[in-house]
Design an enzyme around this catalytic site. Structure first.
Site, PDB file in Angstrom:
ATOM      1  CG  HIS A   1      55.899   2.512  13.544  1.00 46.18           C
ATOM      2  ND1 HIS A   1      56.946   3.233  13.053  1.00 46.18           N
ATOM      3  CD2 HIS A   1      56.443   1.483  14.255  1.00 46.18           C
ATOM      4  CE1 HIS A   1      58.085   2.683  13.441  1.00 46.18           C
ATOM      5  NE2 HIS A   1      57.800   1.605  14.169  1.00 46.18           N
TER       6      HIS A   1
ATOM      7  CD  GLU B   1      53.679   7.242  12.573  1.00 46.51           C
ATOM      8  OE1 GLU B   1      54.698   7.959  12.633  1.00 46.51           O
ATOM      9  OE2 GLU B   1      53.566   6.156  13.180  1.00 46.51           O
TER      10      GLU B   1
ATOM     11  CB  CYS C   1      60.170   5.723  11.301  1.00 42.84           C
ATOM     12  SG  CYS C   1      58.979   4.562  10.583  1.00 42.84           S
TER      13      CYS C   1
ATOM     14  CB  CYS D   1      55.504   5.914   9.249  1.00 36.53           C
ATOM     15  SG  CYS D   1      55.140   4.476  10.292  1.00 36.53           S
TER      16      CYS D   1
END
Length: 146
Positions: free
Chosen positions: A76, A78, A104, A107
């Site tokens: 992801h 992040e 999410c 993360c």
């Protein structure tokens, strides 16, 4: 003569919007077809890291499999921004994370452990577990629609 005075709160909102717009532009670097996400880590008004969702370094630049499902090893935005700042030797402690989609839960755990003090996002992810975990950790999470 009229002089416009801008409060520090209004100024912060202006910066937040601009950093989110920059994260949206950065998301365009992603090879993912289903969703392109961008992230910026900002500390003391300096961008200290950036990231977008995609496969790990050295892997093929295809995020989806033959069934159009996201491959399990796609990172992801992040996570990419946090690991990039760690690799650089800089510290994310006290930084603000600007991300185009709400984080999410996986993360969110990284955000907490990285010492990030604030998260600003523009698009709501279908699952809000990440936001709830960040709030539980006392990290302010703000949504700004662009």
């Amino acid at each position: 003569m009229h002089t416009a005075t801008t409060t520090s709160e209004e100024r912060q909102v202006q910066f937040d919007r601009r950093y989110l717009e920059m994260a949206q532009i950065w998301a365009k670097n992603s090879y993912c077809k289903r969703r392109q996400v961008g992230a910026l880590l900002v500390k003391e008004r300096m961008i200290i890291s950036d990231g977008y969702n995609g496969t790990p370094s050295g892997f093929e630049n295809e995020c989806e499999d033959d069934n159009n499902c996201t491959k399990p090893y796609v990172l992801h935005a992040e996570a990419n921004a946090i690991t990039k700042v760690a690799k650089s030797g800089n510290s994310s402690d006290g930084a603000t994370l600007y991300v185009t989609s709400s984080p999410c839960v996986e993360c969110a755990k990284l955000i907490i452990q990285a010492g990030i003090k604030r998260v600003v996002y523009c698009d709501e992810y279908r699952n809000t577990d990440g936001i709830e975990l960040l709030q539980r950790a006392g990290i302010p999470v703000e949504r700004i629609e662009l």
